[in-house]
Scaffold this motif. Sequence first.
Motif, PDB file in Angstrom:
ATOM      1  N   ALA A   1      -7.640   6.613   3.444  1.00 15.31           N
ATOM      2  CA  ALA A   1      -6.417   6.146   2.519  1.00 15.31           C
ATOM      3  C   ALA A   1      -6.302   7.186   1.478  1.00 15.31           C
ATOM      4  O   ALA A   1      -5.095   7.281   1.144  1.00 15.31           O
ATOM      5  N   THR A   2      -7.439   7.544   0.676  1.00 15.78           N
ATOM      6  CA  THR A   2      -7.393   8.508  -0.186  1.00 15.78           C
ATOM      7  C   THR A   2      -7.038   9.965   0.116  1.00 15.78           C
ATOM      8  O   THR A   2      -6.028  10.538  -0.849  1.00 15.78           O
TER       9      THR A   2
ATOM     10  N   THR B   1      -3.195   9.471   0.169  1.00 10.28           N
ATOM     11  CA  THR B   1      -2.640   9.387  -1.156  1.00 10.28           C
ATOM     12  C   THR B   1      -2.540  10.728  -2.114  1.00 10.28           C
ATOM     13  O   THR B   1      -1.667  11.056  -2.709  1.00 10.28           O
TER      14      THR B   1
ATOM     15  N   VAL C   1      -7.315   4.501  -4.841  1.00 12.30           N
ATOM     16  CA  VAL C   1      -7.332   3.386  -3.799  1.00 12.30           C
ATOM     17  C   VAL C   1      -8.024   2.505  -4.096  1.00 12.30           C
ATOM     18  O   VAL C   1      -9.199   2.263  -4.627  1.00 12.30           O
TER      19      VAL C   1
ATOM     20  N   ARG D   1      -9.195  -1.642  -1.906  1.00  9.62           N
ATOM     21  CA  ARG D   1      -9.037  -2.181  -0.677  1.00  9.62           C
ATOM     22  C   ARG D   1     -10.042  -3.483  -0.906  1.00  9.62           C
ATOM     23  O   ARG D   1     -10.900  -3.504  -1.518  1.00  9.62           O
TER      24      ARG D   1
ATOM     25  N   HIS E   1       0.888  -1.189  -0.060  1.00 10.85           N
ATOM     26  CA  HIS E   1       0.040   0.154  -0.091  1.00 10.85           C
ATOM     27  C   HIS E   1       0.709   1.095  -0.090  1.00 10.85           C
ATOM     28  O   HIS E   1       0.611   2.305  -0.731  1.00 10.85           O
TER      29      HIS E   1
ATOM     30  N   GLN F   1       1.060   3.986  -2.969  1.00  9.36           N
ATOM     31  CA  GLN F   1       0.796   5.451  -2.802  1.00  9.36           C
ATOM     32  C   GLN F   1       2.051   6.263  -3.351  1.00  9.36           C
ATOM     33  O   GLN F   1       1.590   7.474  -3.880  1.00  9.36           O
TER      34      GLN F   1
END
Length: 462
Positions: free
Chosen positions: A204-205, A208, A184, A186, A114, A118
Amino acid sequence: MEQSIHVPEAVKESFTAYASLIGIGVQFEARQVFKPIAHHVKIAQKVVTYTPVDKLKDGFINLLAGARGMVEVNKRGRCDMGLQRAFGRAGCAEQSVIQDTLDACTDENVAQMHTAMQVIYQKHSQGYRHDYTHDWQLLDVDITGRPCGEKAAFATPGYFAHQRNRRGRQMGYVIATWYEETVVARLYAGHTQLNKALIPLLEATEQTLRLDCARRARTIVRMDAGGGSVEDVNWLLRRGYQVHGKDYSGQRAQNLAQQVRVWIPDPYNPGREMGWIEETETPYCREVRRIAVRCRKQNQQWGIGVLISTLTPHEVLWLSGQYDQDSDDPAMVLYAYVHFYDLRGGGVETEIKEDKQGLGTTKRYKKSFAAQQMLLQLEVLAHNTTMWAQQWLAPHYPQIHSLGILRLIRNVFRMQGKVILNRFDQIVHIVLNETDPWAVKLRPALSALLTHQHIAVTLGEI
């Protein structure tokens, strides 16, 4: 009497089924796209011939070559010397060895992957370089089923389109819609719905895309009813996002629809009607506009949904491709709000469908949850690389933007030809099959792309 063709020792000639993909591979390697994975991902596996990262790369090349399973590595990548050299490989691992490497991955390796993804996105994507001062960033969020065997980890009953009583997992996506890039992705258990995945996906976005307060205020999050719970919408509103999506509660939609005073027919969709919900008290922490939409079901009863939006009429008219002067027409304003939601069909839903058709994302699965997550990230990289390849070729072949992933992999990347290497195993010449109709179109674009690598691209008889 048999005669053989003499090839000088300084030159090696190899036939290939992926002549154009080899050109893309040379550019991919020149940009060192895979380097962050080699830097961050450390899989605890004994090295015999190839490192674990080399085997991950072989699996990635296999995806771009159009394989529907890792078993096809032996047929596609392992027997194509030019394809290996283009992506910086001196050879290709056997398919079972690649499978073993994926199976050896742990949760720690997934976290490392991950991080690497990124870094790759931040360095090479258009979405990361979006100009927030001049345009909205549009993020589409959705989740889709990925069926698998019952013995696979986290394979639980859930919603899988047209497959009742099926087990599998769910894939959550965040798409930078203007650029068709996956920001992203998942993996979740099969019973997971978007209301449980939305916040983790957007957290998570934010990392990133490095979404600070100012950028979040210029970012639209568009989602279906799965992410439309009061809790999820309020989380988005408190974070400063612009929101455009459906209300999660069907019962609340029924109650709110009763407050609509005037129903306006959709001018472009017979049988669908729209109306403003004028209730001033809402459960949301910021001001929102709500629109009830209803259409007839097969049993002739009304199916009702409620759209929630923070966008102004002027903003949504522009985003949906309407004219600003239509802001004085209540019917056109209503249509603009509904149409902008309908455009999800050409955004995240299209990207998911193209991944399934072009990359075969539903055709392969691993029993190990960590292995499946690693495979998912390789698929995301293959998707984004395909989009980036469009950008690389577009200056000399603008029509390539009209092609989806399936046609890119099936028609553009797969092209018979010859590859000529020098004595150092460096590619110096790519010959495209002159009878391939795509070769004539792509040759100028590939030639210009590979100029700095001093590789000639010509047409020839194969």
